[in-house]
Design a protein around this motif. Structure first.
Motif, PDB file in Angstrom:
ATOM      1  N   GLU A  53      46.363  42.438  44.415  1.00 12.75           N
ATOM      2  CA  GLU A  53      44.962  42.208  44.113  1.00 12.75           C
ATOM      3  C   GLU A  53      44.783  41.050  43.230  1.00 12.75           C
ATOM      4  O   GLU A  53      44.152  41.613  42.000  1.00 12.75           O
ATOM      5  CB  GLU A  53      44.398  43.671  43.329  1.00 12.75           C
ATOM      6  CG  GLU A  53      44.698  44.968  44.027  1.00 12.75           C
ATOM      7  CD  GLU A  53      43.599  45.304  44.974  1.00 12.75           C
ATOM      8  OE1 GLU A  53      42.680  44.470  44.944  1.00 12.75           O
ATOM      9  OE2 GLU A  53      43.555  46.277  45.665  1.00 12.75           O
ATOM     10  N   ASP A  54      44.668  40.051  43.829  1.00  4.08           N
ATOM     11  CA  ASP A  54      44.388  38.942  43.127  1.00  4.08           C
ATOM     12  C   ASP A  54      42.891  38.412  43.219  1.00  4.08           C
ATOM     13  O   ASP A  54      42.809  37.232  42.193  1.00  4.08           O
ATOM     14  CB  ASP A  54      45.395  37.563  43.578  1.00  4.08           C
ATOM     15  CG  ASP A  54      45.374  37.586  45.129  1.00  4.08           C
ATOM     16  OD1 ASP A  54      44.996  38.496  45.746  1.00  4.08           O
ATOM     17  OD2 ASP A  54      45.151  36.481  45.304  1.00  4.08           O
ATOM     18  N   LYS A  55      41.996  38.981  43.761  1.00  6.21           N
ATOM     19  CA  LYS A  55      40.723  38.598  43.860  1.00  6.21           C
ATOM     20  C   LYS A  55      40.039  39.535  42.876  1.00  6.21           C
ATOM     21  O   LYS A  55      40.439  40.603  42.961  1.00  6.21           O
ATOM     22  CB  LYS A  55      40.082  38.581  45.396  1.00  6.21           C
ATOM     23  CG  LYS A  55      40.690  37.148  46.119  1.00  6.21           C
ATOM     24  CD  LYS A  55      39.771  37.365  47.172  1.00  6.21           C
ATOM     25  CE  LYS A  55      40.117  35.985  48.032  1.00  6.21           C
ATOM     26  NZ  LYS A  55      39.208  35.623  49.150  1.00  6.21           N
ATOM     27  N   MET A  56      38.863  39.041  42.382  1.00 10.28           N
ATOM     28  CA  MET A  56      37.997  39.867  41.442  1.00 10.28           C
ATOM     29  C   MET A  56      37.058  40.708  42.589  1.00 10.28           C
ATOM     30  O   MET A  56      36.412  40.400  43.502  1.00 10.28           O
ATOM     31  CB  MET A  56      37.129  39.062  40.834  1.00 10.28           C
ATOM     32  CG  MET A  56      37.566  38.115  39.625  1.00 10.28           C
ATOM     33  SD  MET A  56      36.998  37.088  38.628  1.00 10.28           S
ATOM     34  CE  MET A  56      36.543  35.703  39.987  1.00 10.28           C
ATOM     35  N   VAL A  57      37.056  41.956  42.297  1.00  6.36           N
ATOM     36  CA  VAL A  57      36.007  43.053  42.950  1.00  6.36           C
ATOM     37  C   VAL A  57      34.808  43.144  42.268  1.00  6.36           C
ATOM     38  O   VAL A  57      34.843  43.589  41.216  1.00  6.36           O
ATOM     39  CB  VAL A  57      37.083  44.257  42.923  1.00  6.36           C
ATOM     40  CG1 VAL A  57      36.331  45.125  44.172  1.00  6.36           C
ATOM     41  CG2 VAL A  57      38.401  43.924  43.593  1.00  6.36           C
TER      42      VAL A  57
ATOM     43  N   THR B 232      24.768  44.437  40.710  1.00  4.65           N
ATOM     44  CA  THR B 232      26.048  44.456  40.765  1.00  4.65           C
ATOM     45  C   THR B 232      26.907  44.490  39.702  1.00  4.65           C
ATOM     46  O   THR B 232      26.306  44.518  38.447  1.00  4.65           O
ATOM     47  CB  THR B 232      26.487  42.759  41.149  1.00  4.65           C
ATOM     48  OG1 THR B 232      25.958  41.937  39.825  1.00  4.65           O
ATOM     49  CG2 THR B 232      25.677  42.390  42.231  1.00  4.65           C
ATOM     50  N   ARG B 233      28.172  44.908  39.751  1.00  2.10           N
ATOM     51  CA  ARG B 233      28.958  45.330  38.638  1.00  2.10           C
ATOM     52  C   ARG B 233      30.510  44.778  39.261  1.00  2.10           C
ATOM     53  O   ARG B 233      31.029  45.110  40.127  1.00  2.10           O
ATOM     54  CB  ARG B 233      29.222  46.938  38.621  1.00  2.10           C
ATOM     55  CG  ARG B 233      27.931  47.303  37.496  1.00  2.10           C
ATOM     56  CD  ARG B 233      27.888  46.935  36.304  1.00  2.10           C
ATOM     57  NE  ARG B 233      27.051  47.380  35.400  1.00  2.10           N
ATOM     58  CZ  ARG B 233      25.687  46.817  35.621  1.00  2.10           C
ATOM     59  NH1 ARG B 233      25.600  45.605  36.004  1.00  2.10           N
ATOM     60  NH2 ARG B 233      24.606  47.218  34.794  1.00  2.10           N
ATOM     61  N   VAL B 234      31.321  44.290  38.117  1.00  2.00           N
ATOM     62  CA  VAL B 234      32.528  43.789  38.400  1.00  2.00           C
ATOM     63  C   VAL B 234      33.412  45.052  38.032  1.00  2.00           C
ATOM     64  O   VAL B 234      33.145  45.513  37.138  1.00  2.00           O
ATOM     65  CB  VAL B 234      32.962  42.693  37.330  1.00  2.00           C
ATOM     66  CG1 VAL B 234      34.393  42.236  37.580  1.00  2.00           C
ATOM     67  CG2 VAL B 234      32.049  41.462  37.729  1.00  2.00           C
TER      68      VAL B 234
END
Length: 285
Positions: free
Chosen positions: A151-155, A168-170
């Protein structure tokens, strides 16, 4: 009202004094009750300082207090000009571009952009979605090269009311435990929602939503009114801006970049209001 152009900007804000007078007018007005003596008084500009003083007791008011321009030595006109740049671009403004336009240091340019992004997100706010139209919900993965099994990318979770606002929400990860709470917080109970068939959305009906899906794995992208094309179009804009303009952003600051793009998207049908909203939204302390 017509869209702000560079010619109109230069005529409206030719110098720092014009910018400070504007801040004073929108935050306090020309005549108001003094916070010290209580009298309804006119406040006059103090020469050489960014403040105005009461005509009776001399109490001073600083129009920049509580704004992105507080505690800065950068000219107000430069701040107003950078805000203008942010509202007249589609893909964002990089710190290097700010540095080139106003001739400041990179550190100052980065701080200016960061403060303006936070302010744009605050002005835009977070409306509840799902009152009149279907809400499309989807996830995007933003970051460097994706390594299998990591899980190396920001979701980022995106929710858009079709024809209306986007939000949007991180989130921490792609699992339902991270995704569903944000949906419950921002999408009205009982709303009609459309998603893809990701497992994170599988239980939305249990929370009272009218949930329909499209199966992208089987090349199904539209089924009558059911699709996620609107939110995917927004993702395309986000990724063009981040990868094309900024190249890379950190997880720490990603939410402020998202707020900037939300602001422009939500006012896309009234572009002439973008700059005016920023100029008029400074609350009186």
């Amino acid at each position: 009202m017509t869209k702000m152009t560079l010619k109109k900007f230069n005529a409206r804000f030719p110098d720092d004094d014009a910018c400070l007078d504007h801040l004073m007018a929108v935050r306090y007005g020309h005549k108001f009750h003094c916070g010290t003596c209580g009298a309804e008084a006119k406040h006059h500009r103090v020469k050489g300082r960014r403040c105005y003083e009461c005509e009776f007791c001399g109490h001073q008011v600083y129009p920049t207090a509580g704004t992105p321009f507080e505690r800065t030595r950068t000219s107000l006109r430069d701040w107003f000009f950078v805000m203008y740049l942010f509202t007249t671009t589609r893909n964002g403004v990089s710190a290097k571009e700010i540095q080139r336009q106003i001739g400041t240091t990179y550190k100052t340019a980065w701080r200016m952009g960061h403060e303006i992004r936070k302010y744009m997100g605050w002005v835009d706010g977070d409306d509840t979605l799902g009152h009149d139209h279907i809400v499309e919900i989807d996830k995007a993965f933003i970051g460097g090269k994706d390594k299998q099994g990591k899980e190396d990318k920001m979701v980022v979770l995106g929710m858009i009311e079709r024809g209306g606002s986007v939000l949007t929400r991180v989130v921490e990860d792609r699992r339902s435990g991270s995704v569903v709470p944000s949906i419950l917080q921002h999408v009205r109970p009982g709303a009609w929602v459309a998603t893809d068939e990701a497992g994170a959305f599988a239980r939305l009906e249990e929370f009272g939503y009218e949930h329909e899906t499209v199966n992208h794995a089987r090349k199904e992208y539209v089924r009558g009114p059911i699709h996620t094309n609107s939110i995917e179009s927004f993702w395309a804009t986000i990724k063009r801006g981040i990868y094309g303009t900024h190249v890379w952003v950190s997880k720490k600051h990603l939410s402020s970049y998202l707020g900037e793009f939300e602001f422009r998207h939500n006012l896309r049908k009234r572009p002439e209001l973008m700059y005016e909203r920023l100029l008029q939204a400074f609350p009186r302390p």
